[in-house]
Write an enzyme that holds these catalytic residues in place. Sequence first.
Site, PDB file in Angstrom:
ATOM      1  N   THR A 171       0.920  -1.124   0.000  1.00  0.00           N
ATOM      2  CA  THR A 171       0.000   0.000   0.000  1.00  0.00           C
ATOM      3  C   THR A 171       0.956   1.169   0.000  1.00  0.00           C
ATOM      4  O   THR A 171       2.080   1.027   0.470  1.00  0.00           O
ATOM      5  CB  THR A 171      -0.801  -0.019   1.331  1.00  0.00           C
ATOM      6  OG1 THR A 171      -1.680  -1.125   1.325  1.00  0.00           O
ATOM      7  CG2 THR A 171      -1.593   1.241   1.537  1.00  0.00           C
ATOM      8  N   ARG A 199     -13.334  -7.664  -2.386  1.00  0.00           N
ATOM      9  CA  ARG A 199     -12.623  -7.657  -1.090  1.00  0.00           C
ATOM     10  C   ARG A 199     -12.091  -6.237  -0.800  1.00  0.00           C
ATOM     11  O   ARG A 199     -11.510  -5.593  -1.654  1.00  0.00           O
ATOM     12  CB  ARG A 199     -11.462  -8.654  -1.118  1.00  0.00           C
ATOM     13  CG  ARG A 199     -10.596  -8.657   0.154  1.00  0.00           C
ATOM     14  CD  ARG A 199      -9.406  -7.758   0.023  1.00  0.00           C
ATOM     15  NE  ARG A 199      -8.499  -7.835   1.170  1.00  0.00           N
ATOM     16  CZ  ARG A 199      -7.509  -6.979   1.399  1.00  0.00           C
ATOM     17  NH1 ARG A 199      -7.289  -5.989   0.567  1.00  0.00           N
ATOM     18  NH2 ARG A 199      -6.738  -7.104   2.444  1.00  0.00           N
ATOM     19  N   VAL A 200     -12.288  -5.786   0.412  1.00  0.00           N
ATOM     20  CA  VAL A 200     -11.777  -4.480   0.826  1.00  0.00           C
ATOM     21  C   VAL A 200     -10.975  -4.673   2.101  1.00  0.00           C
ATOM     22  O   VAL A 200     -11.418  -5.359   3.023  1.00  0.00           O
ATOM     23  CB  VAL A 200     -12.953  -3.500   1.060  1.00  0.00           C
ATOM     24  CG1 VAL A 200     -12.452  -2.211   1.680  1.00  0.00           C
ATOM     25  CG2 VAL A 200     -13.669  -3.217  -0.257  1.00  0.00           C
ATOM     26  N   GLY A 201      -9.778  -4.099   2.154  1.00  0.00           N
ATOM     27  CA  GLY A 201      -8.940  -4.208   3.341  1.00  0.00           C
ATOM     28  C   GLY A 201      -9.062  -2.978   4.233  1.00  0.00           C
ATOM     29  O   GLY A 201     -10.124  -2.351   4.335  1.00  0.00           O
ATOM     30  N   ASP A 202      -7.956  -2.609   4.854  1.00  0.00           N
ATOM     31  CA  ASP A 202      -7.968  -1.490   5.799  1.00  0.00           C
ATOM     32  C   ASP A 202      -7.935  -0.125   5.132  1.00  0.00           C
ATOM     33  O   ASP A 202      -8.367   0.871   5.716  1.00  0.00           O
ATOM     34  CB  ASP A 202      -6.737  -1.593   6.713  1.00  0.00           C
ATOM     35  CG  ASP A 202      -5.436  -1.543   5.899  1.00  0.00           C
ATOM     36  OD1 ASP A 202      -5.247  -2.448   5.053  1.00  0.00           O
ATOM     37  OD2 ASP A 202      -4.635  -0.619   6.092  1.00  0.00           O
ATOM     38  N   THR A 222       0.213   0.197   6.237  1.00  0.00           N
ATOM     39  CA  THR A 222       0.443  -0.720   5.121  1.00  0.00           C
ATOM     40  C   THR A 222       0.563  -2.117   5.698  1.00  0.00           C
ATOM     41  O   THR A 222       0.907  -2.287   6.859  1.00  0.00           O
ATOM     42  CB  THR A 222       1.708  -0.327   4.337  1.00  0.00           C
ATOM     43  OG1 THR A 222       1.992  -1.353   3.375  1.00  0.00           O
ATOM     44  CG2 THR A 222       2.925  -0.174   5.235  1.00  0.00           C
ATOM     45  N   GLY A 223       0.255  -3.110   4.870  1.00  0.00           N
ATOM     46  CA  GLY A 223       0.368  -4.486   5.361  1.00  0.00           C
ATOM     47  C   GLY A 223      -0.906  -5.271   5.097  1.00  0.00           C
ATOM     48  O   GLY A 223      -1.699  -4.916   4.222  1.00  0.00           O
ATOM     49  N   GLY A 225      -4.336  -6.117   5.447  1.00  0.00           N
ATOM     50  CA  GLY A 225      -5.450  -5.321   5.937  1.00  0.00           C
ATOM     51  C   GLY A 225      -6.348  -6.034   6.923  1.00  0.00           C
ATOM     52  O   GLY A 225      -6.887  -5.411   7.846  1.00  0.00           O
TER      53      GLY A 225
HETATM   54  N1  GLY Z   1      -3.189  -2.797   3.312  1.00  0.00           N
HETATM   55  C1  GLY Z   1      -3.815  -3.024   2.093  1.00  0.00           C
HETATM   56  C2  GLY Z   1      -4.801  -4.090   2.068  1.00  0.00           C
HETATM   57  O1  GLY Z   1      -4.742  -5.015   2.861  1.00  0.00           O
HETATM   58  O2  GLY Z   1      -5.656  -4.060   1.213  1.00  0.00           O
END
Ligand code: GLY
Length: 305
Positions: A171, A199-202, A222-223, A225
Site C-alpha cells: 500500500t 474484497r476491501v482491506g484497511d 500498510t500491510g 489489511g
Molecule cells: N493494506 C492493504 C490491504 O490489505 O488491502
Amino acid sequence: MAAPEAWVHGGAWDIPIEERSAHAEGCRRAAEAAGRILAAGGTALAAVVAAVEFLEADGTFDAGDGAVLTSDGTIETDAGVMDGASLRLGAVAAVPACRHPVRIARRLLDEPELSILAGPGARRFAEKTDVWKEVLDVAGHPRERRRFRQLSATRKTVRIAFEGDPFPKGTVGAVARDARGNTAAAVSTGGTPMKPPGRVGDSPIVGCGFFADDALGAASCTGFGETILRVQLAKEACRSLVEGNAETVLASAFDDFVRRANGVGGVILLGTKGPGAVRWNTPTMAWGRWTPEGCVAECPATANR
Ligand code: GLY
C-alpha cells in the site's frame, strides 16, 4: 509555528532485493514532492495527496499503475484521505481499474454529504465531477500480469499471506504536518494479490488504514489489511500520541497490533509536535521522510520490531 514534516511509505512485505532500490527511490521522490509543497507554505492535505499521487503513478508499488490483480485478473483499487484540521475525510473502495483513486478520495472531502464511495459508484461520481479525466484507466502492470499467471497456476490466494509468503501486502501512503501545525493522512492500494473481487482491506476504512486529527496527529498504514482492521491501527497509533511524541509512543502501539491482532504490516505516525516515526514487522518496508533539513528514504532488509 510548527516544524513542517512529511513521511511516506511504499509497502511492508518481503520486498525482493532487486526491487528495493526502486522502492527507496520512489519513496524519496514522493517525500520530496510533499516537502516542496510544505516548504512553499502549502497545506498538509495538499502534501499527502501529492505524495500518494506520485507513488500511484510510479508503477513500483502496489497502488495505481503497479496495483496487484484480483483472482479474476481485474484491478480494484482503494484509497483514503483525511484532513486533521477539519476532520473531513474521503475514501473509495474497490474502484475498477483506476490509476489515481486518491484523487477521487480527495474530491470527496469537498462533498458535505458524502464520505465513502465503493465500486462503480465511485467511478460514476468521478465522471460526474470531472475527476475521472485526471484519474485515468489503468491496464495492469506487466509485472502483476506475470504474478497473476504464476499465482493462477499454483492456485495460491491471499489467505496464505498469514504464513509469511513473499507476496505484496503493499500500500502506499503519506502523513504530513504543515507550518500551521495542521496534519493530514492519505493511503492508496491495489489490495492483496488474488483477492476475491469486492474484497476491501484497511486502506479505505477511516481509523484503520488512515487517520488524522489535529488534537493528536496523523497515521497511515500498510500491510495485511485483515489484521490492521482488527485493532483500527491508524486511530490507535494516533491515540497513543497523548502519551508523548511519535518516536517514543509508536513501539508500544505497534506491539499491541502485532500481539493482539496477529498483525502483519507497518505504520508511519506524525504528531502535531516533534519528529514522526515508522515501525514494521515484515521482512522489509519502504519509507521516506522529508524535513526542512533534507530527505531520507530507505528499504531496509530487517524489521524494526
Ligand atoms: N493494506 C492493504 C490491504 O490489505 O488491502
